[in-house]
Scaffold this motif. Structure first.
Motif, mmCIF file in Angstrom:
data_model
loop_
_atom_site.group_PDB
_atom_site.id
_atom_site.type_symbol
_atom_site.label_atom_id
_atom_site.label_comp_id
_atom_site.label_asym_id
_atom_site.label_seq_id
_atom_site.Cartn_x
_atom_site.Cartn_y
_atom_site.Cartn_z
ATOM 1 N N GLU A 255 0.902 -1.306 0.095
ATOM 2 C CA GLU A 255 0.575 0.184 -0.196
ATOM 3 C C GLU A 255 0.704 1.635 -0.121
ATOM 4 O OE1 GLU A 255 -2.222 0.047 3.544
ATOM 5 O OE2 GLU A 255 -3.056 -2.036 2.662
ATOM 6 N N ARG A 256 0.381 2.163 -0.447
ATOM 7 C CA ARG A 256 1.201 3.797 -0.571
ATOM 8 C C ARG A 256 1.174 3.571 1.088
ATOM 9 N NH1 ARG A 256 1.678 8.174 -3.906
ATOM 10 N NH2 ARG A 256 1.213 7.005 -5.675
ATOM 11 N N CYS A 257 2.272 4.229 1.495
ATOM 12 C CA CYS A 257 2.488 5.194 2.496
ATOM 13 C C CYS A 257 2.640 5.950 2.680
ATOM 14 C CB CYS A 257 3.795 4.799 2.911
ATOM 15 S SG CYS A 257 4.466 6.057 4.370
ATOM 16 N N HIS A 258 1.831 7.107 3.970
ATOM 17 C CA HIS A 258 1.751 8.699 3.749
ATOM 18 C C HIS A 258 2.501 9.845 3.688
ATOM 19 C CE1 HIS A 258 4.601 8.967 7.747
ATOM 20 N NE2 HIS A 258 3.918 8.340 7.806
ATOM 21 N N CYS A 259 4.117 8.653 3.362
ATOM 22 C CA CYS A 259 5.649 9.500 3.032
ATOM 23 C C CYS A 259 5.210 9.309 0.564
ATOM 24 C CB CYS A 259 6.543 8.870 2.915
ATOM 25 S SG CYS A 259 7.594 6.903 2.539
ATOM 26 N N GLY A 260 4.646 9.031 0.868
ATOM 27 C CA GLY A 260 4.674 8.771 -0.558
ATOM 28 C C GLY A 260 4.812 7.980 -1.424
ATOM 29 N N ASN A 261 5.756 6.411 -0.765
ATOM 30 C CA ASN A 261 6.620 5.240 -0.985
ATOM 31 C C ASN A 261 5.757 4.461 -0.948
ATOM 32 O OD1 ASN A 261 8.054 3.766 -2.445
ATOM 33 N ND2 ASN A 261 9.998 3.784 -0.881
ATOM 34 N N PHE A 262 5.712 3.299 -1.299
ATOM 35 C CA PHE A 262 4.469 2.354 -1.440
ATOM 36 C C PHE A 262 5.868 0.651 -0.108
ATOM 37 C CE2 PHE A 262 3.125 3.718 -4.963
ATOM 38 C CZ PHE A 262 1.574 3.870 -5.556
ATOM 39 N N GLY A 263 4.606 0.728 0.012
ATOM 40 C CA GLY A 263 5.174 -1.060 1.332
ATOM 41 C C GLY A 263 6.167 -0.179 1.844
ATOM 42 N N CYS A 264 6.765 0.432 2.696
ATOM 43 C CA CYS A 264 6.850 1.176 3.623
ATOM 44 C C CYS A 264 6.908 0.126 4.843
ATOM 45 C CB CYS A 264 6.712 3.038 4.349
ATOM 46 S SG CYS A 264 7.321 3.078 2.807
ATOM 47 N N LEU A 265 7.825 -0.431 5.471
ATOM 48 C CA LEU A 265 8.075 -0.959 6.735
ATOM 49 C C LEU A 265 6.777 -0.530 7.804
ATOM 50 C CD1 LEU A 265 9.405 -3.208 8.627
ATOM 51 C CD2 LEU A 265 10.232 -1.704 8.778
ATOM 52 N N GLU A 266 6.665 0.655 7.941
ATOM 53 C CA GLU A 266 5.531 0.976 8.546
ATOM 54 C C GLU A 266 4.316 0.478 8.317
ATOM 55 O OE1 GLU A 266 4.853 5.574 9.590
ATOM 56 O OE2 GLU A 266 7.003 5.697 10.473
ATOM 57 N N ASN A 267 3.753 0.303 7.236
ATOM 58 C CA ASN A 267 2.402 0.223 6.539
ATOM 59 C C ASN A 267 1.810 -1.005 7.028
ATOM 60 O OD1 ASN A 267 2.065 2.499 5.970
ATOM 61 N ND2 ASN A 267 2.235 2.020 4.137
ATOM 62 N N ARG A 268 2.537 -2.272 6.891
ATOM 63 C CA ARG A 268 3.413 -3.694 7.860
ATOM 64 C C ARG A 268 3.216 -4.145 9.319
ATOM 65 N NH1 ARG A 268 1.087 -6.317 3.887
ATOM 66 N NH2 ARG A 268 1.801 -8.220 4.881
ATOM 67 N N VAL A 269 3.857 -3.190 10.051
ATOM 68 C CA VAL A 269 4.633 -3.404 11.721
ATOM 69 C C VAL A 269 3.607 -2.685 12.549
ATOM 70 C CG1 VAL A 269 6.561 -5.025 10.707
ATOM 71 C CG2 VAL A 269 6.378 -2.453 11.474
ATOM 72 N N VAL A 270 3.499 -1.329 12.191
ATOM 73 C CA VAL A 270 2.761 -0.855 13.369
ATOM 74 C C VAL A 270 1.375 -1.543 13.385
ATOM 75 C CG1 VAL A 270 3.801 1.297 11.964
ATOM 76 C CG2 VAL A 270 1.495 0.285 11.724
ATOM 77 N N ASN A 271 1.281 -0.671 15.139
ATOM 78 C CA ASN A 271 0.322 -1.142 16.188
ATOM 79 C C ASN A 271 -1.402 -1.498 14.904
ATOM 80 O OD1 ASN A 271 1.925 -1.932 18.124
ATOM 81 N ND2 ASN A 271 1.497 -0.527 19.475
#
Length: 409
Positions: A255-271
């Protein structure tokens, strides 16, 4: 060619600061220790050791204890740090809470208070923070013998050198000169830092990375933050930041991250991401003790530990994604130890196995040969990271010299 005497004076003062810092740190970390041992370990002249320890004794930063057993001649007197004479206030400013704690110089928490944070503009938070600290000092005046510092940590881009909050995700700020404001109000040394970087420093001083030179802390919560310790020093750069591990790409089709990139670690592991994935899978018919009303990260970890298959899968998937980012950092920094923090670590065995699995597949064998991965030994909701900044200033000599100079005036 003109000789710059100002540089010579500056260098002499710096050498003095570093020598005092080295001796104080040796006493803290190696106590009980004699003056003879200090001279041997520091390579300073015995006369210099005598002068430095005399000043530290005079200012009640160290104390003499029982004499060591004599091997012939006058027995050597041992020295150790004296922690109770001075105190520091440590503050953690998180998204919805303010934690204020009183520490002695031995990192012992004497008082801890937690307050709700309901103001989210710079001026409101500043006024509220000053009010809370004033009340905290008044309420605990009997336990404060001599306050020497106030240290504050918070998330975001923090210029710790100039004491400015340049960005924090939960408060509207514009070049918030917080250190200057607090210095004027309380007239003590003020320290300001990023919460995750400071937590990495705290692990190095008081936690599970005390006996290693190079380590990395990664904390997973609402975001993913990290702190890197190299040669026992916190790694920062010209912008007072380093290692935005949360925006390493772990899934090119993600998925697109708030930073503009796709598939960032944050999108997968944050609570929140794990909790949302749990709800989706429950709604799709996955059998689990989890329900759509009770699938927060604490329940997920609890049920994973109890063998729930869906909960195990959620923790394992997060661990594998985290492991991909860890592998990149291992290949770059080659640390001796990696420490994980955050609620996800409440399921440590499943998490660490998944991280290690991904790490083994994607990092160089020689770089991970002597690497250990563990969970944080510190409570990352406390203000211990803020106190670590005070300890850093004692160990590099900057706060130490301020204390000695103040007494000499």
């Amino acid at each position: 060619m003109l000789f710059n005497y100002l540089n010579l004076v500056g260098n002499a003062e710096l050498i003095k600061q570093l020598n005092y810092a080295m001796i104080y740190r040796l006493i803290v970390q190696q106590a009980p220790i004699s003056r003879i041992q200090l001279a041997e370990m520091s390579q300073l002249a015995p006369a210099s050791i005598t002068k430095i320890t005399r000043q530290l004794l005079k200012n009640q930063l160290i104390k003499e204890v029982d004499a060591q057993q004599s091997t012939g001649g006058r027995p050597a007197v041992s020295i150790e740090a004296k922690f109770g004479h001075y105190q520091a206030i440590a503050v953690q400013l998180s998204r919805f809470h303010v934690t204020i704690e009183l520490f002695d110089l031995g990192s012992k928490c004497l008082i801890s208070k937690r307050y709700s944070l309901t103001h989210f503009t710079e001026q409101q938070v500043q006024a509220y923070l000053i009010k809370l600290i004033k009340e905290f000092i008044e309420e605990n005046s009997k336990k404060i013998n001599q306050l020497i510092a106030i240290s504050i940590v918070l998330p975001g881009l923090i210029d710790s050198v100039n004491g400015i909050v340049r960005y924090t995700p939960h408060i509207q700020v514009k070049e918030w000169a917080l250190s200057k404001v607090l210095q004027e109000k309380f007239n003590v040394s003020i320290f300001l830092g990023n919460d995750i970087q400071s937590l990495a420093l705290a692990e190095s001083y008081f936690g599970s990375t005390q006996h290693v030179d190079d380590s990395i802390l990664i904390r997973v919560h609402r975001g993913v933050g990290s702190g890197v310790i190299v040669n026992q020093q916190l790694l920062t750069n010209h912008n007072q930041s380093a290692c935005e591990v949360g925006h390493i790409q772990v899934d090119a089709l993600g998925e697109r991250c708030h930073c503009g990139n796709f598939g960032c670690l944050e999108n997968r592991v944050v609570n929140k991401a794990i909790e949302n994935r749990a709800k989706q899978m429950i709604e799709q018919g996955y059998r689990s003790r989890l329900t759509t009303d009770h699938c927060d990260i604490n329940h997920i970890c609890q049920y994973a530990n109890q063998g729930d298959e869906l909960a195990i899968k959620l923790v394992k998937d997060a661990g594998e994604n985290l492991g991909r980012a860890v592998a990149i950092m291992v290949n770059i920094f080659n640390p001796q130890r990696i420490v994980l923090a955050g609620e996800l670590t409440k399921s440590p065995e499943i998490l660490l196995n998944a991280v290690n699995s991904a790490l083994n597949a994607q990092s160089l064998e020689g770089l991970r040969k002597n690497l250990t991965i563990t969970c944080s030994s510190l409570n990352d909701r406390s203000a211990i990271g803020a106190f670590a900044l005070v300890q850093q200033a004692l160990f590099n000599g900057s706060l130490l010299m301020t204390l000695l100079d103040d007494k000499e005036q």
